[in-house]
Design a protein around this motif. Structure first.
Motif, PDB file in Angstrom:
ATOM      1  N   CYS A 177      42.592  42.544  53.270  1.00  0.00           N
ATOM      2  CA  CYS A 177      43.151  42.929  51.978  1.00  0.00           C
ATOM      3  C   CYS A 177      42.229  42.504  50.843  1.00  0.00           C
ATOM      4  N   GLY A 178      41.903  43.456  49.974  1.00  0.00           N
ATOM      5  CA  GLY A 178      41.027  43.185  48.848  1.00  0.00           C
ATOM      6  C   GLY A 178      41.791  42.713  47.627  1.00  0.00           C
ATOM      7  N   PRO A 179      41.083  42.512  46.518  1.00  0.00           N
ATOM      8  CA  PRO A 179      41.705  41.931  45.323  1.00  0.00           C
ATOM      9  C   PRO A 179      42.455  42.956  44.483  1.00  0.00           C
ATOM     10  N   THR A 180      43.401  42.467  43.699  1.00  0.00           N
ATOM     11  CA  THR A 180      44.001  43.241  42.617  1.00  0.00           C
ATOM     12  C   THR A 180      43.170  42.951  41.378  1.00  0.00           C
ATOM     13  N   VAL A 181      42.522  43.985  40.840  1.00  0.00           N
ATOM     14  CA  VAL A 181      41.462  43.760  39.853  1.00  0.00           C
ATOM     15  C   VAL A 181      42.006  43.826  38.420  1.00  0.00           C
ATOM     16  N   TYR A 182      42.644  42.733  37.997  1.00  0.00           N
ATOM     17  CA  TYR A 182      43.139  42.645  36.631  1.00  0.00           C
ATOM     18  C   TYR A 182      42.482  41.493  35.868  1.00  0.00           C
ATOM     19  N   ASP A 183      41.558  40.779  36.520  1.00  0.00           N
ATOM     20  CA  ASP A 183      40.868  39.656  35.891  1.00  0.00           C
ATOM     21  C   ASP A 183      39.659  39.327  36.755  1.00  0.00           C
ATOM     22  N   HIS A 184      38.813  38.411  36.269  1.00  0.00           N
ATOM     23  CA  HIS A 184      37.720  37.908  37.096  1.00  0.00           C
ATOM     24  C   HIS A 184      38.321  37.134  38.273  1.00  0.00           C
ATOM     25  N   CYS A 185      37.709  37.254  39.423  1.00  0.00           N
ATOM     26  CA  CYS A 185      38.226  36.585  40.615  1.00  0.00           C
ATOM     27  C   CYS A 185      37.969  35.083  40.548  1.00  0.00           C
ATOM     28  N   HIS A 186      38.875  34.312  41.136  1.00  0.00           N
ATOM     29  CA  HIS A 186      38.727  32.862  41.130  1.00  0.00           C
ATOM     30  C   HIS A 186      38.185  32.360  42.473  1.00  0.00           C
ATOM     31  N   LEU A 187      37.967  31.065  42.551  1.00  0.00           N
ATOM     32  CA  LEU A 187      37.320  30.501  43.736  1.00  0.00           C
ATOM     33  C   LEU A 187      38.179  30.654  44.994  1.00  0.00           C
ATOM     34  N   GLU A 214      39.921  51.743  32.753  1.00  0.00           N
ATOM     35  CA  GLU A 214      38.694  51.093  32.291  1.00  0.00           C
ATOM     36  C   GLU A 214      38.732  49.608  32.646  1.00  0.00           C
ATOM     37  N   LEU A 215      39.894  48.989  32.461  1.00  0.00           N
ATOM     38  CA  LEU A 215      40.039  47.572  32.788  1.00  0.00           C
ATOM     39  C   LEU A 215      39.817  47.328  34.277  1.00  0.00           C
ATOM     40  N   SER A 216      40.411  48.164  35.127  1.00  0.00           N
ATOM     41  CA  SER A 216      40.257  47.964  36.567  1.00  0.00           C
ATOM     42  C   SER A 216      38.828  48.211  37.022  1.00  0.00           C
ATOM     43  N   ARG A 217      38.144  49.165  36.382  1.00  0.00           N
ATOM     44  CA  ARG A 217      36.734  49.398  36.739  1.00  0.00           C
ATOM     45  C   ARG A 217      35.874  48.199  36.345  1.00  0.00           C
ATOM     46  N   LYS A 218      36.176  47.637  35.170  1.00  0.00           N
ATOM     47  CA  LYS A 218      35.416  46.469  34.708  1.00  0.00           C
ATOM     48  C   LYS A 218      35.559  45.303  35.676  1.00  0.00           C
ATOM     49  N   PHE A 219      36.775  45.026  36.115  1.00  0.00           N
ATOM     50  CA  PHE A 219      36.972  43.867  36.982  1.00  0.00           C
ATOM     51  C   PHE A 219      36.610  44.158  38.442  1.00  0.00           C
ATOM     52  N   THR A 220      36.578  45.439  38.820  1.00  0.00           N
ATOM     53  CA  THR A 220      36.028  45.785  40.137  1.00  0.00           C
ATOM     54  C   THR A 220      34.537  45.464  40.172  1.00  0.00           C
ATOM     55  N   PHE A 279      39.653  28.244  38.625  1.00  0.00           N
ATOM     56  CA  PHE A 279      38.326  28.427  38.056  1.00  0.00           C
ATOM     57  C   PHE A 279      37.807  29.755  38.574  1.00  0.00           C
ATOM     58  N   THR A 280      37.288  30.582  37.688  1.00  0.00           N
ATOM     59  CA  THR A 280      36.721  31.840  38.160  1.00  0.00           C
ATOM     60  C   THR A 280      35.428  31.562  38.919  1.00  0.00           C
ATOM     61  N   ILE A 281      35.068  32.499  39.764  1.00  0.00           N
ATOM     62  CA  ILE A 281      33.815  32.371  40.508  1.00  0.00           C
ATOM     63  C   ILE A 281      32.648  32.264  39.527  1.00  0.00           C
ATOM     64  N   LYS A 282      32.709  33.046  38.460  1.00  0.00           N
ATOM     65  CA  LYS A 282      31.627  33.015  37.473  1.00  0.00           C
ATOM     66  C   LYS A 282      31.512  31.649  36.805  1.00  0.00           C
TER      67      LYS A 282
END
Length: 483
Positions: A32-42, A91-97, A283-286
């Motif tokens: 299962c992949g992420p739900t892309v509404y934000d930057h992914c966390h650790l 646009e938001l989902s593309r950005k976070f993908t 904490f986000t991965i970034k």
């Protein structure tokens, strides 16, 4: 090549089982992949790095792996975040993908064979929901919602979470649909009506969008098969998400089991609490990549068994970086020793040492992908290699075989990648071989001129960077400090 059977822990049976794919050596694996509404966390990194290693090891073992992992690019969370930030939902989902894919590339996670998006499979989802209604496993309501009818498969309730109906009812507030038009509290939504100000698609039940669970059944069956060998994800997906997938997939196809093996990674916690955006303790991965190299982060994750909990702290990451550096120092020592090695076949026991450690690596990984033990064995191997380099004169070919072995292991673990292009604040403090040799030349010149202060200063500088200088009758030798 391999005689020992690979064994994996199966959440479905709560037992460690021999791994036998449904069809020869072909493995259909869905995560299962992420739900892309934000930057992914650790916590996301923990999951996808863990399954990346599992996938790599299956390939190492000779299996042909078809690996699929989806993107949830339309969902209540995506829509709500778009409203909060006054952005277009897509646009938001593309950005976070794109952000997610960037993070995975940085951490050395190999792209899946297919990475399908929900919005690209609306017709497939509508067709599957229609099929479930026709099978008597789902029902529509006047509000434009479609629910899976759990009373159509009551024997499967709690099949993966190993909970009773009463226990599931008590805990059903955990991302379970709470609409008031369903027949039974645990029935889950397959299609939900959309208001005019939210994304939606035309369907036989009115304008709406997919429920959360149906997407994974549809995409896994489309790009893998109607029966999976492995379905993976975090422990938090066992209920309701993965149980819902079992219900709807098996009701759709009539085939059992939907997945032969269910593999779930443990949580990544902060102060013993699960890292979660909903709890705000993440904490986000970034953010972490800004302070630590990708190799250090990956090593931090891989140096724990995938089913165990990892408690996050910066101190733990610092220690992981130091541990990884000891292995990297050994690799550097071997590369340096090759330049001075005699061009002969004197192995000094290295071939036997490699064979012994390759077997130990396979034994560890065959035991439910025990990366912790596998890396522990690598530390022992590295100490023995350093001892041989320091005390004997192995031939060049045998040392090259050592490097080949590290490369072989890295194809699975991915922990020896070069961090030289990392933009992190954490500096490896590793000095290059060229710089070491240059400093040694300057030191030798200082010694020849009897400038002992300068010579000692250079020696101290190198020692601070983990470089051990050995003055001998055959000249100066150096090696990187390891333990």
């Amino acid at each position: 090549m391999f005689t020992v059977v690979l064994r994996v822990y199966n959440t479905l049976t709560r037992e460690t089982e021999d791994f036998v794919p449904l069809k020869g050596n072909e493995v259909n694996m869905y995560v299962c992949g992420p739900t892309v509404y934000d930057h992914c966390h650790l916590g996301h990194a923990r999951s996808y790095v863990s399954f990346d290693v599992i996938r790599r090891y299956l390939i190492y073992r000779g299996y042909h792996v078809n690996y699929v992992s989806n993107i949830t690019d339309v969902d209540d969370k995506v829509i709500d975040r778009a409203k909060e930030s006054d952005e277009d939902t897509f646009e938001l989902s593309r950005k976070f993908t794109a952000s997610f894919e960037e993070d995975m590339q940085a951490l050395g996670v190999i792209d899946p064979d297919v990475r399908p998006k929900v919005t690209e499979h609306i017709k497939d989802i509508i067709d599957t929901v229609t099929r479930l209604i026709d099978n008597g496993a789902a029902y529509s309501t006047p509000k434009g919602n479609v629910y899976y009818d759990l009373n159509s498969s009551p024997e499967k309730i709690g099949i993966l979470s190993h909970q009773t109906v009463e226990g599931l009812m008590e805990g059903s507030g955990c991302r379970v649909d709470v609409e008031d038009d369903k027949r039974y509290q645990l029935d889950f939504v397959l299609w939900k009506g959309s208001p005019e100000d939210e994304p939606g698609w035309d369907s036989p039940w009115g304008r709406g969008r997919p429920g959360w669970h149906i997407e994974c059944s549809v995409m896994s069956m489309k790009y893998c098969s109607e029966q999976l060998d492995i379905h993976g994800g975090g422990l938090d997906l066992i209920f309701p998400h993965h149980e819902a997938e079992i219900h709807q997939s098996e009701s759709c196809t009539g085939m059992h089991p939907f997945s032969k093996y269910w593999i779930h990674n443990g949580f990544l916690t902060i102060d013993k609490e699960k890292m979660s955006k909903s709890l705000g303790n993440f904490f986000t991965i970034k953010e972490v990549l800004a302070k630590f190299s990708p190799g250090t982060i990956r090593f931090f994750i891989v140096y724990t068994h995938y089913r165990s909990t990892i408690d996050f702290s910066e101190d733990a990451l610092v220690e992981a970086g130091r541990a990884r550096k000891r292995l990297l120092n050994t690799i550097s020592n071997v590369k340096h020793a090759i330049y001075e090695a005699p061009d002969n076949d004197d192995e000094c026991g290295i071939s036997d040492l490699i064979d012994e450690n390759r077997s130990a690596f396979v034994d560890s990984m065959d035991d439910d992908f025990n990366t912790r033990e596998a890396i522990g064995n690598l530390f022992v191997f590295s100490r023995k290699v350093n001892s041989i380099i320091a005390n004997e004169k192995p031939g060049k070919s045998s040392l090259e075989n050592v490097l080949d072995f590290y490369s072989e292991i890295n194809q699975v673990l991915g922990i020896f990648e070069d961090d030289s292009n990392s933009g992190s604040e954490e500096q490896d403090s590793r000095i290059s071989d060229e710089d070491i040799n240059e400093l040694i030349k300057i030191r030798e010149k200082a010694r020849a001129e009897k400038d002992w202060v300068k010579a000692d200063s250079i020696r101290d500088e190198l020692q601070e960077k983990g470089i051990i200088i050995e003055d001998g009758k055959d000249g100066v030798r150096w090696r990187r400090e390891s333990s």
